[in-house]
Design an enzyme around this catalytic site. Structure first.
Site, PDB file in Angstrom:
ATOM      1  N   SER A 194      44.888  85.896-113.854  1.00 33.99           N
ATOM      2  CA  SER A 194      43.588  86.253-112.975  1.00 33.99           C
ATOM      3  C   SER A 194      44.257  85.895-111.567  1.00 33.99           C
ATOM      4  O   SER A 194      44.774  85.633-110.981  1.00 33.99           O
ATOM      5  CB  SER A 194      42.830  84.919-113.071  1.00 33.99           C
ATOM      6  OG  SER A 194      42.174  84.234-112.535  1.00 33.99           O
ATOM      7  N   TYR A 228      39.536  91.821-109.175  1.00 32.31           N
ATOM      8  CA  TYR A 228      38.122  92.272-108.586  1.00 32.31           C
ATOM      9  C   TYR A 228      38.604  93.332-107.568  1.00 32.31           C
ATOM     10  O   TYR A 228      39.252  92.472-106.734  1.00 32.31           O
ATOM     11  CB  TYR A 228      37.755  90.713-107.844  1.00 32.31           C
ATOM     12  CG  TYR A 228      37.048  90.203-109.190  1.00 32.31           C
ATOM     13  CD1 TYR A 228      36.004  90.229-110.152  1.00 32.31           C
ATOM     14  CD2 TYR A 228      37.812  88.907-109.040  1.00 32.31           C
ATOM     15  CE1 TYR A 228      36.230  89.606-111.195  1.00 32.31           C
ATOM     16  CE2 TYR A 228      37.370  88.134-110.719  1.00 32.31           C
ATOM     17  CZ  TYR A 228      36.326  88.216-111.271  1.00 32.31           C
ATOM     18  OH  TYR A 228      36.476  87.268-112.122  1.00 32.31           O
ATOM     19  N   THR A 279      38.180  93.749-113.865  1.00 40.37           N
ATOM     20  CA  THR A 279      36.709  93.328-114.239  1.00 40.37           C
ATOM     21  C   THR A 279      35.612  93.975-113.275  1.00 40.37           C
ATOM     22  O   THR A 279      35.731  93.684-111.974  1.00 40.37           O
ATOM     23  CB  THR A 279      36.890  91.792-114.215  1.00 40.37           C
ATOM     24  OG1 THR A 279      37.951  91.368-114.386  1.00 40.37           O
ATOM     25  CG2 THR A 279      36.056  90.707-114.023  1.00 40.37           C
ATOM     26  N   ARG A 339      26.248  80.038-112.593  1.00 36.18           N
ATOM     27  CA  ARG A 339      26.542  78.866-113.808  1.00 36.18           C
ATOM     28  C   ARG A 339      25.957  77.964-113.405  1.00 36.18           C
ATOM     29  O   ARG A 339      26.094  77.200-113.249  1.00 36.18           O
ATOM     30  CB  ARG A 339      28.274  78.921-113.886  1.00 36.18           C
ATOM     31  CG  ARG A 339      28.670  80.170-114.266  1.00 36.18           C
ATOM     32  CD  ARG A 339      29.242  80.687-113.413  1.00 36.18           C
ATOM     33  NE  ARG A 339      29.955  81.679-113.738  1.00 36.18           N
ATOM     34  CZ  ARG A 339      31.239  82.233-113.902  1.00 36.18           C
ATOM     35  NH1 ARG A 339      32.453  81.932-113.293  1.00 36.18           N
ATOM     36  NH2 ARG A 339      31.640  83.683-114.316  1.00 36.18           N
ATOM     37  N   LYS A 354      37.375  95.571-117.353  1.00 35.27           N
ATOM     38  CA  LYS A 354      37.177  94.592-118.471  1.00 35.27           C
ATOM     39  C   LYS A 354      35.552  94.201-118.125  1.00 35.27           C
ATOM     40  O   LYS A 354      35.206  94.114-116.929  1.00 35.27           O
ATOM     41  CB  LYS A 354      38.082  93.410-118.200  1.00 35.27           C
ATOM     42  CG  LYS A 354      37.373  92.565-118.902  1.00 35.27           C
ATOM     43  CD  LYS A 354      38.482  90.978-118.530  1.00 35.27           C
ATOM     44  CE  LYS A 354      38.381  89.282-119.642  1.00 35.27           C
ATOM     45  NZ  LYS A 354      37.172  89.351-118.352  1.00 35.27           N
ATOM     46  N   SER A 398      33.713  92.909-123.215  1.00 29.28           N
ATOM     47  CA  SER A 398      33.658  91.745-122.688  1.00 29.28           C
ATOM     48  C   SER A 398      32.433  91.384-121.871  1.00 29.28           C
ATOM     49  O   SER A 398      31.997  92.338-121.306  1.00 29.28           O
ATOM     50  CB  SER A 398      34.777  90.903-121.822  1.00 29.28           C
ATOM     51  OG  SER A 398      34.297  89.955-121.023  1.00 29.28           O
ATOM     52  N   HIS A 435      32.339  88.106-120.527  1.00 34.17           N
ATOM     53  CA  HIS A 435      33.178  87.144-119.242  1.00 34.17           C
ATOM     54  C   HIS A 435      32.301  85.717-120.259  1.00 34.17           C
ATOM     55  O   HIS A 435      32.577  85.201-119.468  1.00 34.17           O
ATOM     56  CB  HIS A 435      32.414  87.559-118.062  1.00 34.17           C
ATOM     57  CG  HIS A 435      33.296  87.271-116.758  1.00 34.17           C
ATOM     58  ND1 HIS A 435      33.968  87.948-116.118  1.00 34.17           N
ATOM     59  CD2 HIS A 435      33.523  85.992-116.330  1.00 34.17           C
ATOM     60  CE1 HIS A 435      34.617  87.081-115.037  1.00 34.17           C
ATOM     61  NE2 HIS A 435      34.767  86.336-115.232  1.00 34.17           N
ATOM     62  N   ASP A 495      37.321  90.883-126.359  1.00 32.89           N
ATOM     63  CA  ASP A 495      37.614  89.220-125.614  1.00 32.89           C
ATOM     64  C   ASP A 495      35.936  88.650-126.645  1.00 32.89           C
ATOM     65  O   ASP A 495      34.426  88.907-126.185  1.00 32.89           O
ATOM     66  CB  ASP A 495      38.609  88.611-124.574  1.00 32.89           C
ATOM     67  CG  ASP A 495      37.738  88.766-123.199  1.00 32.89           C
ATOM     68  OD1 ASP A 495      36.019  89.010-123.669  1.00 32.89           O
ATOM     69  OD2 ASP A 495      38.476  88.380-122.562  1.00 32.89           O
ATOM     70  N   ARG A 527      38.092  82.688-131.991  1.00 31.16           N
ATOM     71  CA  ARG A 527      38.215  80.960-132.178  1.00 31.16           C
ATOM     72  C   ARG A 527      39.587  81.238-133.095  1.00 31.16           C
ATOM     73  O   ARG A 527      40.026  79.940-133.597  1.00 31.16           O
ATOM     74  CB  ARG A 527      37.580  80.039-132.545  1.00 31.16           C
ATOM     75  CG  ARG A 527      36.595  80.155-131.147  1.00 31.16           C
ATOM     76  CD  ARG A 527      36.944  79.520-129.187  1.00 31.16           C
ATOM     77  NE  ARG A 527      36.016  79.695-129.168  1.00 31.16           N
ATOM     78  CZ  ARG A 527      36.829  80.607-127.856  1.00 31.16           C
ATOM     79  NH1 ARG A 527      37.099  81.390-128.288  1.00 31.16           N
ATOM     80  NH2 ARG A 527      35.029  80.247-126.568  1.00 31.16           N
TER      81      ARG A 527
HETATM   82  C1  LIG Z   1      37.566  78.999-117.471  1.00 30.69           C
HETATM   83  C2  LIG Z   1      37.080  80.349-117.646  1.00 30.69           C
HETATM   84  C3  LIG Z   1      37.957  81.530-116.449  1.00 30.69           C
HETATM   85  C4  LIG Z   1      37.718  82.395-116.292  1.00 30.69           C
HETATM   86  N1  LIG Z   1      37.988  83.360-114.692  1.00 30.69           N
HETATM   87  C5  LIG Z   1      38.222  84.871-115.378  1.00 30.69           C
HETATM   88  C6  LIG Z   1      38.485  85.447-114.445  1.00 30.69           C
HETATM   89  O1  LIG Z   1      39.223  85.645-113.470  1.00 30.69           O
HETATM   90  N2  LIG Z   1      38.289  86.877-113.686  1.00 30.69           N
HETATM   91  C7  LIG Z   1      38.077  87.557-114.986  1.00 30.69           C
HETATM   92  O2  LIG Z   1      37.887  88.618-115.298  1.00 30.69           O
HETATM   93  N3  LIG Z   1      37.324  86.463-116.310  1.00 30.69           N
HETATM   94  C8  LIG Z   1      37.108  86.030-116.691  1.00 30.69           C
HETATM   95  N4  LIG Z   1      36.735  84.811-116.694  1.00 30.69           N
HETATM   96  C9  LIG Z   1      36.644  85.373-118.304  1.00 30.69           C
HETATM   97  C10 LIG Z   1      37.634  86.056-119.438  1.00 30.69           C
HETATM   98  O3  LIG Z   1      38.777  86.432-119.390  1.00 30.69           O
HETATM   99  C11 LIG Z   1      37.363  85.853-120.866  1.00 30.69           C
HETATM  100  O4  LIG Z   1      36.147  87.325-120.708  1.00 30.69           O
HETATM  101  C12 LIG Z   1      36.355  84.713-121.680  1.00 30.69           C
HETATM  102  O5  LIG Z   1      36.943  83.842-121.626  1.00 30.69           O
HETATM  103  C13 LIG Z   1      37.100  85.224-123.245  1.00 30.69           C
HETATM  104  O6  LIG Z   1      35.568  84.443-124.424  1.00 30.69           O
HETATM  105  P1  LIG Z   1      36.533  83.216-124.672  1.00 30.69           P
HETATM  106  O7  LIG Z   1      36.382  81.755-123.532  1.00 30.69           O
HETATM  107  O8  LIG Z   1      34.751  82.772-125.167  1.00 30.69           O
HETATM  108  O9  LIG Z   1      37.330  83.662-125.723  1.00 30.69           O
HETATM  109  C14 LIG Z   1      36.923  83.013-117.320  1.00 30.69           C
HETATM  110  C15 LIG Z   1      36.547  82.905-118.447  1.00 30.69           C
HETATM  111  C16 LIG Z   1      36.763  81.136-118.172  1.00 30.69           C
HETATM  112  C17 LIG Z   1      36.423  80.387-119.614  1.00 30.69           C
HETATM  113  C1  LIG Z   2      35.495  82.459-106.427  1.00 29.22           C
HETATM  114  C2  LIG Z   2      36.618  82.439-107.038  1.00 29.22           C
HETATM  115  C3  LIG Z   2      36.002  83.307-107.863  1.00 29.22           C
HETATM  116  C4  LIG Z   2      36.477  83.194-109.621  1.00 29.22           C
HETATM  117  C5  LIG Z   2      36.026  83.877-110.557  1.00 29.22           C
HETATM  118  C6  LIG Z   2      36.818  83.135-111.907  1.00 29.22           C
HETATM  119  C7  LIG Z   2      35.649  83.656-112.854  1.00 29.22           C
HETATM  120  O1  LIG Z   2      35.980  84.743-112.958  1.00 29.22           O
HETATM  121  C8  LIG Z   2      35.523  83.153-113.981  1.00 29.22           C
HETATM  122  O2  LIG Z   2      34.574  84.081-114.791  1.00 29.22           O
HETATM  123  O3  LIG Z   2      34.903  81.129-114.156  1.00 29.22           O
END
Ligand SMILES: Cc1cc2nc3c(=O)[nH]c(=O)nc-3n(C[C@H](O)[C@H](O)[C@H](O)COP(=O)(O)O)c2cc1C
Ligand SMILES: CCCCCCC(=O)C(=O)O
Length: 347
Positions: A104, A132, A158, A167, A222, A244, A246, A277, A281
């Site tokens: 990430s 990003y 992304t 959130r 993504k 995805s 996210h 994604d 699970r």
């Molecule tokens: C805690 C957390 C942080 C995430 N951070 C990022 C990130 O930094 N960049 C990004 O493109 N997606 C981020 N995602 C999305 C994941 O890459 C992914 O798309 C998603 O977790 C897939 O779903 P799952 O958690 O059900 O496997 C994040 C997801 C979670 C749960």
């Molecule tokens: C300002 C920090 C951004 C972190 C993004 C992480 C992310 O994508 C997520 O879902 O959480």
């Protein structure tokens, strides 16, 4: 080996509740978060029999990176909130498992250190870097160059985050910043200052073209869910897509990823690989996604649960569990390899 939901229960016990909510939570009413898992449960497998699948091979390949199984690790932010060794522990486990870690951009460990840890654990580990795009192209380019020098093999841009998702758990908990001592290490500029990640709704396909001109590495997008965008991506010379939403953290009520997948597979018609994604699970989820057109799946939260529960060993437990379940499901479906899976096996 524990199931992913058992590991999540251990992680929940260990984590600060505010951090647990950051990882577990999603946008709005969290409908898309739940829909991702429900859409897998709603689908049933229609197995084939007597196909001589005694010897099975899970290995696959994505944009030049070999994967020992069709499961990679999606980018997730802030691993040092989950475990003191953070991304270093994750990188070692993923390298030993022989699959891809998408680092990430919001990692709490520098990409150079993550790459070193992966190389200590395995020869030639496959790291990709999630980006990003930043409104300042010079800064984006400096991050790209840094990741290239660290040895990443692909960029994952992304594109589902023109603005940050709402959130509500984080708002309720007042979770807005990393605790003292932790920073987003990949956002340090040349002067040692740490920039904030900026989201921008101003990006267009022109910016994707700019990135394609800026790096010789493969570029995947993504967060693509609409088939027309998948066609545009093929036209733009993009090397792959991550289907995805996210993990439900951006647009609540967005379509679940496995519901979106068949139309995307039809749109790209094999021109570029699809990774899915969201909600994966179980090995049965992996097999359903592959049968419906994905080359591999990504897991986000399961890896965080493994990390929080038991550090590097916990991540290994998650990945080996998914490998074992995928292999078992292939056997029960009469398939010797991911390539044997076809859409008629899923209803
Ligand atoms: C805690 C957390 C942080 C995430 N951070 C990022 C990130 O930094 N960049 C990004 O493109 N997606 C981020 N995602 C999305 C994941 O890459 C992914 O798309 C998603 O977790 C897939 O779903 P799952 O958690 O059900 O496997 C994040 C997801 C979670 C749960
Ligand atoms: C300002 C920090 C951004 C972190 C993004 C992480 C992310 O994508 C997520 O879902 O959480």
């Amino acid at each position: 080996m524990r199931t992913i939901s058992e590991l999540e229960a251990v992680a929940r016990e260990r984590l600060d509740p505010v951090h647990y909510d950051f990882y577990a939570g999603a946008a709005g009413d969290e409908l898309t978060l739940r829909a991702n898992e429900e859409a897998f449960s709603r689908r049933v497998l229609v197995p084939r029999v007597l196909r001589g699948a005694a010897k099975r091979d899970l290995a696959t390949e994505l944009v030049g990176s070999p994967l020992s199984m069709p499961v990679l690790v999606s980018p997730t932010a802030f691993h040092r909130l989950a475990h003191p060794k953070g991304e270093l522990a994750t990188a070692k486990a993923v390298a030993k498992a022989g699959t891809v870690l998408v680092v990430s951009m919001a990692a709490t460990t520098a990409v150079e250190d993550i790459a070193d840890a992966a190389r200590q654990a395995a020869t030639d580990p496959a790291l990709w870097f999630q980006l990003y795009l930043q409104p300042d192209p010079e800064f984006t380019e400096s991050v790209v160059r840094r990741a290239e020098r660290a040895g990443v093999r692909a960029f994952v841009v992304t594109v589902d985050s023109p603005v940050f998702g709402r959130r509500e758990r984080d708002h309720r908990n007042g979770f807005h910043d990393l605790p003292p001592g932790l920073v987003v290490e990949n956002l340090r500029d040349g002067l040692g200052r740490v920039r904030d990640i900026e989201m921008s709704a101003g990006f267009t396909w022109e910016h994707v073209a700019w990135l394609k001109r800026t790096t010789a590495l493969p570029v995947l997008l993504k967060g693509v869910l609409h088939p027309e965008d998948a066609r545009l991506a093929v036209g733009a010379g993009v090397d792959g897509l991550v289907v995805s939403n996210h993990g439900g953290r951006q647009l609540d009520t967005a379509v679940s990823t496995v519901d979106a997948l068949p139309a995307l597979a039809e749109a790209v018609a094999g021109a570029i690989p699809l990774v899915l994604d969201g909600g994966v699970r179980r090995g049965t989820d992996v097999v359903k996604a592959l049968a419906l057109g994905a080359t591999a799946v990504g897991v986000g939260r399961p890896v965080v649960w493994g990390l929080a529960a038991a550090g590097e060993e916990g991540v290994t437990e998650v990945l080996e569990r998914l490998r074992e379940e995928t292999d078992h499901t292939l056997a029960l479906c009469g398939a010797a390899a991911p390539g044997d899976l076809t859409a008629d096996l899923v209803r």
